[in-house]
Design a protein around this motif. Structure first.
Motif, mmCIF file in Angstrom:
data_model
loop_
_atom_site.group_PDB
_atom_site.id
_atom_site.type_symbol
_atom_site.label_atom_id
_atom_site.label_comp_id
_atom_site.label_asym_id
_atom_site.label_seq_id
_atom_site.Cartn_x
_atom_site.Cartn_y
_atom_site.Cartn_z
ATOM 1 N N GLU A 20 -21.456 -22.147 -5.580
ATOM 2 C CA GLU A 20 -21.510 -21.009 -6.374
ATOM 3 C C GLU A 20 -20.469 -19.978 -5.690
ATOM 4 O OE1 GLU A 20 -24.334 -17.172 -7.755
ATOM 5 O OE2 GLU A 20 -25.172 -18.773 -6.229
ATOM 6 N N LEU A 21 -19.581 -19.670 -6.763
ATOM 7 C CA LEU A 21 -18.559 -18.848 -6.313
ATOM 8 C C LEU A 21 -18.969 -17.371 -6.116
ATOM 9 C CD1 LEU A 21 -15.633 -20.161 -8.840
ATOM 10 C CD2 LEU A 21 -16.087 -20.555 -6.259
ATOM 11 N N THR A 22 -18.651 -16.555 -4.986
ATOM 12 C CA THR A 22 -18.824 -15.395 -4.915
ATOM 13 C C THR A 22 -17.802 -14.579 -3.958
ATOM 14 O OG1 THR A 22 -20.049 -15.665 -2.883
ATOM 15 C CG2 THR A 22 -21.459 -15.768 -4.789
ATOM 16 N N GLU A 23 -17.783 -13.500 -4.137
ATOM 17 C CA GLU A 23 -16.503 -12.841 -3.312
ATOM 18 C C GLU A 23 -16.534 -12.793 -1.744
ATOM 19 O OE1 GLU A 23 -14.425 -9.067 -4.785
ATOM 20 O OE2 GLU A 23 -16.012 -8.801 -6.186
ATOM 21 N N GLY A 24 -15.513 -13.333 -1.446
ATOM 22 C CA GLY A 24 -15.422 -13.559 0.129
ATOM 23 C C GLY A 24 -15.544 -14.875 0.535
ATOM 24 N N ALA A 25 -16.215 -15.578 -0.568
ATOM 25 C CA ALA A 25 -16.603 -17.226 0.090
ATOM 26 C C ALA A 25 -15.499 -18.060 0.251
ATOM 27 C CB ALA A 25 -17.387 -17.756 -1.080
ATOM 28 N N THR A 26 -15.504 -19.005 0.818
ATOM 29 C CA THR A 26 -14.307 -19.907 1.066
ATOM 30 C C THR A 26 -14.906 -21.384 0.260
ATOM 31 O OG1 THR A 26 -15.177 -20.773 3.076
ATOM 32 C CG2 THR A 26 -13.577 -18.873 3.179
ATOM 33 N N VAL A 27 -13.872 -22.147 -0.121
ATOM 34 C CA VAL A 27 -14.120 -23.345 -0.920
ATOM 35 C C VAL A 27 -13.191 -24.194 -0.281
ATOM 36 C CG1 VAL A 27 -14.430 -24.601 -2.872
ATOM 37 C CG2 VAL A 27 -15.190 -22.167 -2.823
ATOM 38 N N ASP A 28 -13.654 -25.344 0.052
ATOM 39 C CA ASP A 28 -12.565 -26.575 0.524
ATOM 40 C C ASP A 28 -11.756 -27.039 -0.690
ATOM 41 O OD1 ASP A 28 -12.000 -28.911 2.519
ATOM 42 O OD2 ASP A 28 -12.363 -30.019 0.639
ATOM 43 N N GLY A 29 -10.448 -27.162 -0.437
ATOM 44 C CA GLY A 29 -9.575 -27.499 -1.633
ATOM 45 C C GLY A 29 -9.812 -28.811 -2.176
ATOM 46 N N PRO B 223 -16.965 -18.888 -13.610
ATOM 47 C CA PRO B 223 -17.942 -19.416 -12.653
ATOM 48 C C PRO B 223 -18.277 -20.974 -12.795
ATOM 49 C CG PRO B 223 -18.677 -17.447 -13.691
ATOM 50 C CD PRO B 223 -17.232 -18.059 -14.381
ATOM 51 N N ASP B 224 -18.056 -21.670 -13.626
ATOM 52 C CA ASP B 224 -18.254 -23.187 -13.966
ATOM 53 C C ASP B 224 -17.060 -24.094 -13.529
ATOM 54 O OD1 ASP B 224 -20.684 -22.837 -14.957
ATOM 55 O OD2 ASP B 224 -20.107 -22.227 -16.996
ATOM 56 N N TYR B 225 -15.746 -23.278 -13.063
ATOM 57 C CA TYR B 225 -14.630 -23.795 -12.391
ATOM 58 C C TYR B 225 -13.631 -24.431 -13.673
ATOM 59 C CZ TYR B 225 -16.796 -23.867 -7.820
ATOM 60 O OH TYR B 225 -17.146 -23.804 -6.586
ATOM 61 N N VAL B 226 -13.484 -23.814 -14.609
ATOM 62 C CA VAL B 226 -12.456 -24.196 -15.583
ATOM 63 C C VAL B 226 -11.418 -23.011 -15.299
ATOM 64 C CG1 VAL B 226 -12.018 -23.781 -17.960
ATOM 65 C CG2 VAL B 226 -14.034 -24.632 -17.680
ATOM 66 N N VAL B 227 -10.197 -23.675 -14.862
ATOM 67 C CA VAL B 227 -8.957 -22.978 -14.477
ATOM 68 C C VAL B 227 -8.490 -22.410 -15.816
ATOM 69 C CG1 VAL B 227 -6.684 -23.174 -13.922
ATOM 70 C CG2 VAL B 227 -8.374 -24.621 -12.841
ATOM 71 N N LEU B 228 -8.360 -21.106 -15.900
ATOM 72 C CA LEU B 228 -7.861 -20.152 -16.925
ATOM 73 C C LEU B 228 -6.376 -19.760 -16.470
ATOM 74 C CD1 LEU B 228 -10.747 -18.391 -18.480
ATOM 75 C CD2 LEU B 228 -9.787 -20.713 -19.065
ATOM 76 N N ALA B 229 -6.038 -19.723 -15.471
ATOM 77 C CA ALA B 229 -4.606 -19.602 -15.057
ATOM 78 C C ALA B 229 -4.252 -19.793 -13.553
ATOM 79 C CB ALA B 229 -4.393 -17.774 -15.145
ATOM 80 N N THR B 230 -2.977 -20.041 -13.234
ATOM 81 C CA THR B 230 -2.815 -20.251 -11.917
ATOM 82 C C THR B 230 -1.339 -19.777 -11.626
ATOM 83 O OG1 THR B 230 -1.422 -22.544 -12.404
ATOM 84 C CG2 THR B 230 -3.721 -22.694 -11.914
ATOM 85 N N THR B 231 -0.967 -19.468 -10.476
ATOM 86 C CA THR B 231 0.520 -19.011 -10.228
ATOM 87 C C THR B 231 0.816 -19.909 -8.673
ATOM 88 O OG1 THR B 231 -0.253 -17.205 -8.827
ATOM 89 C CG2 THR B 231 0.335 -16.973 -11.225
#
Length: 233
Positions: free
Chosen positions: A50-59, A196-204
């Motif tokens: 689950e994505l929350t502010e401050g969380a880290t996620v392995d690439g 929240p469901d991991y769909v990318v809507l933008a990247t830079t």
């Protein structure tokens, strides 16, 4: 700028390296609903964190979750900017079709077949050995067009990403994830804006190669909308 066969190849390489699987600190996401769809995204089948502010996620885990989330869709369109050149793109996962439109010309790829059209020519079968440098450059782009698709490029993610904020895109809430990864010995700064469901809507993305700064951006303009991509000839 003057675009040669080599120049087109550099633009393509930058798009592949940065648009899908890399990105730098981006501007704050804006609330843009002019071409949006407000349908809810479908959660990935795997057990993604689950994505929350401050969380880290392995690439690697992030990439898997993105790929799964963006596979179950009718299609999507995007706007990319690479080295200051704007490109529009359409993706149809069901038919493995991609269509690009750039100032240099246009590209259509359906499965293993590809066609290109420069700004001054008619549609023709892609030919990377063409004597026309623009046709040759577009044909090079066609050969790897799928690799700039964020759903495909995410498979190459590595390193660690941190949720640094939230925003809104296409009427949906997004989490802003930033990180740095090493790619072919080059350090690449990245930012992803994902639902929240991991769909990318933008990247830079931003990096430096041979003393030159390379920056790219990608913004999904239509999500889960059928894209009519057909063979031009």
């Amino acid at each position: 700028m003057r675009v040669t066969k080599i120049g087109a190849g550099i633009v393509l390489a930058a798009a592949i390296m940065l648009t899908g699987c890399s990105a730098p600190a981006a501007e704050e996401p804006k609330d843009d609903t002019s071409t949006s769809t407000t349908e809810e995204t479908t959660a990935p089948s795997s057990d993604c964190p689950e994505l929350t502010e401050g969380a880290t996620v392995d690439g690697t885990e992030l990439g898997t979750c993105i790929t799964e989330a963006m596979t179950d869709t009718e299609g999507y369109a995007a706007k990319m900017t690479v080295l200051g050149m704007e490109t529009t793109a359409q993706y149809d996962p069901a038919t493995e079709a991609v269509a690009w439109s750039t100032p240099m010309g246009s590209v259509v790829v359906i499965g293993d077949d590809a066609w290109v059209k420069s700004s001054t020519s008619e549609w023709q079968v892609a030919d990377a050995n063409s004597s026309d440098p623009i046709v040759a450059g577009l044909s090079q782009a066609a050969a790897t067009a799928n690799e700039a698709d964020p759903a495909v490029a995410a498979a190459g993610l590595s390193g660690e990403f941190t949720v640094t904020g939230t925003g809104s895109r296409l009427g949906q809430d997004v989490y802003i994830l930033t990180g740095t990864m090493e790619q072919d010995g080059v350090s690449v700064d990245m930012t992803y804006e994902v639902t929240p469901d991991y769909v990318v809507l933008a990247t830079t993305g931003a990096t430096e190669a041979a003393g030159q700064s390379i920056e790219t951006s990608l913004e999904i303009t239509e999500w889960d909308a059928k894209q009519d991509i057909v063979a031009p000839i």
